[in-house]
Design a protein around this motif. Sequence first.
Motif, PDB file in Angstrom:
ATOM      1  N   ALA A 227       0.845  -1.206   0.000  1.00 24.04           N
ATOM      2  CA  ALA A 227       0.000   0.000   0.000  1.00 24.04           C
ATOM      3  C   ALA A 227       0.879   1.254   0.000  1.00 24.04           C
ATOM      4  N   LEU A 228       1.920   1.258   0.825  1.00 22.62           N
ATOM      5  CA  LEU A 228       2.794   2.440   0.888  1.00 22.62           C
ATOM      6  C   LEU A 228       3.563   2.606  -0.420  1.00 22.62           C
ATOM      7  N   LYS A 229       3.964   1.482  -1.009  1.00 23.51           N
ATOM      8  CA  LYS A 229       4.638   1.576  -2.309  1.00 23.51           C
ATOM      9  C   LYS A 229       3.678   2.149  -3.357  1.00 23.51           C
ATOM     10  N   GLY A 230       2.402   1.871  -3.201  1.00 21.28           N
ATOM     11  CA  GLY A 230       1.404   2.388  -4.143  1.00 21.28           C
ATOM     12  C   GLY A 230       1.062   3.851  -3.876  1.00 21.28           C
ATOM     13  N   GLY A 231       1.650   4.443  -2.855  1.00 19.41           N
ATOM     14  CA  GLY A 231       1.422   5.877  -2.614  1.00 19.41           C
ATOM     15  C   GLY A 231       0.357   6.176  -1.581  1.00 19.41           C
ATOM     16  N   ILE A 232      -0.176   5.142  -0.949  1.00 17.45           N
ATOM     17  CA  ILE A 232      -1.179   5.367   0.095  1.00 17.45           C
ATOM     18  C   ILE A 232      -0.512   6.098   1.263  1.00 17.45           C
ATOM     19  N   ARG A 233      -1.251   7.047   1.848  1.00 15.52           N
ATOM     20  CA  ARG A 233      -0.633   7.931   2.840  1.00 15.52           C
ATOM     21  C   ARG A 233      -0.369   7.262   4.199  1.00 15.52           C
ATOM     22  N   GLY A 234      -1.269   6.397   4.604  1.00 15.62           N
ATOM     23  CA  GLY A 234      -1.089   5.789   5.921  1.00 15.62           C
ATOM     24  C   GLY A 234      -1.645   4.377   5.958  1.00 15.62           C
ATOM     25  N   VAL A 235      -1.111   3.582   6.880  1.00 14.09           N
ATOM     26  CA  VAL A 235      -1.538   2.182   6.961  1.00 14.09           C
ATOM     27  C   VAL A 235      -1.855   1.797   8.401  1.00 14.09           C
ATOM     28  N   GLY A 236      -2.831   0.905   8.529  1.00 13.61           N
ATOM     29  CA  GLY A 236      -3.250   0.460   9.851  1.00 13.61           C
ATOM     30  C   GLY A 236      -2.919  -1.007  10.066  1.00 13.61           C
ATOM     31  N   PHE A 237      -2.649  -1.344  11.317  1.00 12.98           N
ATOM     32  CA  PHE A 237      -2.246  -2.697  11.703  1.00 12.98           C
ATOM     33  C   PHE A 237      -3.170  -3.211  12.802  1.00 12.98           C
ATOM     34  N   ALA A 238      -3.400  -4.509  12.819  1.00 17.37           N
ATOM     35  CA  ALA A 238      -4.172  -5.078  13.927  1.00 17.37           C
ATOM     36  C   ALA A 238      -4.046  -6.587  13.944  1.00 17.37           C
ATOM     37  N   ALA A 239      -4.101  -7.112  15.164  1.00 17.02           N
ATOM     38  CA  ALA A 239      -4.365  -8.536  15.338  1.00 17.02           C
ATOM     39  C   ALA A 239      -5.762  -8.607  15.942  1.00 17.02           C
ATOM     40  N   LEU A 240      -6.476  -9.650  15.622  1.00 20.61           N
ATOM     41  CA  LEU A 240      -7.797  -9.839  16.243  1.00 20.61           C
ATOM     42  C   LEU A 240      -7.538 -10.526  17.584  1.00 20.61           C
ATOM     43  N   LEU A 241      -7.538  -9.716  18.632  1.00 21.77           N
ATOM     44  CA  LEU A 241      -7.080 -10.214  19.931  1.00 21.77           C
ATOM     45  C   LEU A 241      -8.041 -11.273  20.469  1.00 21.77           C
ATOM     46  N   GLY A 242      -7.474 -12.384  20.864  1.00 21.05           N
ATOM     47  CA  GLY A 242      -8.291 -13.483  21.367  1.00 21.05           C
ATOM     48  C   GLY A 242      -8.229 -14.701  20.464  1.00 21.05           C
ATOM     49  N   LEU A 243      -7.768 -14.526  19.222  1.00 16.20           N
ATOM     50  CA  LEU A 243      -7.664 -15.684  18.327  1.00 16.20           C
ATOM     51  C   LEU A 243      -6.540 -16.608  18.788  1.00 16.20           C
ATOM     52  N   ASP A 244      -5.442 -15.998  19.245  1.00 16.39           N
ATOM     53  CA  ASP A 244      -4.310 -16.769  19.741  1.00 16.39           C
ATOM     54  C   ASP A 244      -3.801 -16.016  20.975  1.00 16.39           C
ATOM     55  N   ILE A 269       1.165   5.805  10.626  1.00 13.65           N
ATOM     56  CA  ILE A 269       0.923   4.484  11.201  1.00 13.65           C
ATOM     57  C   ILE A 269      -0.257   4.546  12.162  1.00 13.65           C
ATOM     58  N   ALA A 270      -1.094   3.519  12.106  1.00 16.27           N
ATOM     59  CA  ALA A 270      -2.213   3.473  13.051  1.00 16.27           C
ATOM     60  C   ALA A 270      -2.443   2.037  13.511  1.00 16.27           C
ATOM     61  N   PHE A 271      -3.028   1.929  14.689  1.00 15.76           N
ATOM     62  CA  PHE A 271      -3.403   0.612  15.219  1.00 15.76           C
ATOM     63  C   PHE A 271      -4.916   0.550  15.393  1.00 15.76           C
ATOM     64  N   SER A 272      -5.459  -0.622  15.129  1.00 16.02           N
ATOM     65  CA  SER A 272      -6.817  -0.922  15.572  1.00 16.02           C
ATOM     66  C   SER A 272      -6.667  -2.016  16.625  1.00 16.02           C
ATOM     67  N   CYS A 273      -7.656  -2.135  17.484  1.00 14.06           N
ATOM     68  CA  CYS A 273      -7.504  -3.076  18.606  1.00 14.06           C
ATOM     69  C   CYS A 273      -8.742  -3.957  18.740  1.00 14.06           C
ATOM     70  N   PRO A 274      -9.097  -4.687  17.679  1.00 20.06           N
ATOM     71  CA  PRO A 274     -10.320  -5.488  17.761  1.00 20.06           C
ATOM     72  C   PRO A 274     -10.155  -6.711  18.662  1.00 20.06           C
ATOM     73  N   ARG A 275     -11.234  -7.027  19.366  1.00 18.16           N
ATOM     74  CA  ARG A 275     -11.293  -8.306  20.089  1.00 18.16           C
ATOM     75  C   ARG A 275     -12.341  -9.140  19.387  1.00 18.16           C
ATOM     76  N   LEU A 276     -12.307 -10.429  19.589  1.00 22.66           N
ATOM     77  CA  LEU A 276     -13.335 -11.290  18.988  1.00 22.66           C
ATOM     78  C   LEU A 276     -14.714 -10.884  19.484  1.00 22.66           C
ATOM     79  N   ARG A 277     -15.686 -10.901  18.580  1.00 24.67           N
ATOM     80  CA  ARG A 277     -17.069 -10.631  18.955  1.00 24.67           C
ATOM     81  C   ARG A 277     -17.929 -11.824  18.550  1.00 24.67           C
ATOM     82  N   PRO A 278     -19.100 -11.996  19.198  1.00 19.33           N
ATOM     83  CA  PRO A 278     -20.011 -13.051  18.758  1.00 19.33           C
ATOM     84  C   PRO A 278     -20.440 -12.805  17.305  1.00 19.33           C
ATOM     85  N   ILE A 279     -20.691 -13.852  16.516  1.00 19.66           N
ATOM     86  CA  ILE A 279     -21.127 -13.674  15.131  1.00 19.66           C
ATOM     87  C   ILE A 279     -22.390 -14.467  14.842  1.00 19.66           C
ATOM     88  N   ILE A 280     -23.057 -14.125  13.733  1.00 20.67           N
ATOM     89  CA  ILE A 280     -24.278 -14.823  13.322  1.00 20.67           C
ATOM     90  C   ILE A 280     -23.963 -16.286  13.043  1.00 20.67           C
TER      91      ILE A 280
END
Length: 385
Positions: A227-244, A269-280
């Motif tokens: 994405a950065l090589k393609g010229g995108i200005r910023g990128v976000g990172f995350a692990a889905l906390l609780g999977l491992d 640079i940005a972080f997201s901090c998702p945790r597992l949620r119940p799903i359908i």
Amino acid sequence: MITQKTNHMEYQENMEIVDSAIMDQVLSARESFDPEAYTEEDVKRALQKDVLHPEDFAALLSVAASSHLEEMARRAQEETRKHFGNSVAMFTPLYIANYCENYCIYCGFNCHNKIHRAKLNAEEIEREMQAIAATGLEEILLLTGESPKMSDVSYIGEACKIAKKYFKVIGLEVYPMDSKDYAYLHSCGADFVTVFQETYNPDKYKDLHLGGRKRIFPYRLNTQERALKGGIRGVGFAALLGLDDFRRDAFATGMHAYLVQRKYPQGEIAFSCPRLRPIINNEEINPRDVHEPQLLQVICAYRLFMPYAGITISSREGSRFRDQIITIAATKISAGVDVGIGGHSEKEAKGDEQFEIEDGRTVEEIREMIVRQGMQPVMSDYIYV
Ligand code: SF4
């Protein structure tokens, strides 16, 4: 076709390979991180430093740091104020499609789950965006499931062009693609790309991602670089906390962001901090050992390790936690969220939701809450000249 039998560590045809050592560095850092190996002294030492090294970050994610949460939060708050003042950015996600060709066993959108699939056409996208823009928001995050067939790059590009008419900042949370595709989306108006690695444990990753392009671990992990090589200005990172093991995954997420930042100093640079949620249709999937204190620890550790990074807190979390974390470390909060397809302008969404949200407050309610917390709501801090 990529199936359960496909080697998840091998690139497939039509996947751009970037020349990078970052994946190996991240995996080896994760491998050698032992959350039990740190002492109270290690944690205290890390908390006294102005600039943290990876070892200090590891100490803050350790089990020993669990009993220093108040101090971590205090230090995180100081750093956040230093770099972001008291501003809190607001945005809303817009799901424009929910077709998905991947089989992630923990997600309600996976290709084997019988849900209502839908995709908004250009008029519907515009209607949704008009409804969102009328709330005063200036930043939007566009999401699709991961189906290059049903939501191809030009479809996403058209959505960006429409978004450009109504919003100053456009983020994407869509399937990983090659750098030329990111360059095209950037030319259509996209500013940010976020991709969740879900877990940085390759063995666990293999067991959770049974089919589709997402199964290919290195292609996903190197997305931010493409994405950065393609010229995108910023990128976000995350692990889905609780999977491992969440401590190891948070450590790998931080290391990934840190190494990408060093290699591409221009990238935001940005972080997201998702945790597992119940799903359908899957009663068994629920957040396990990552409760709010653990989530707070992870978020504060991200802030102290990478003080300039944006941290987004999603509507998956409850209002009480969100209201507090924006005063400590988070810099961006979602508002007026509808995770179905087309729910912003129509009473009935066209397609099902990916997961349940906890905080359904409107844009105005979130704005008022931010002010009540002594913070300043910011719709966008970009000026285009
Ligand atoms: S997590 Fe993403 S890629 Fe996986 S099934 Fe859900 S929408 Fe598709």
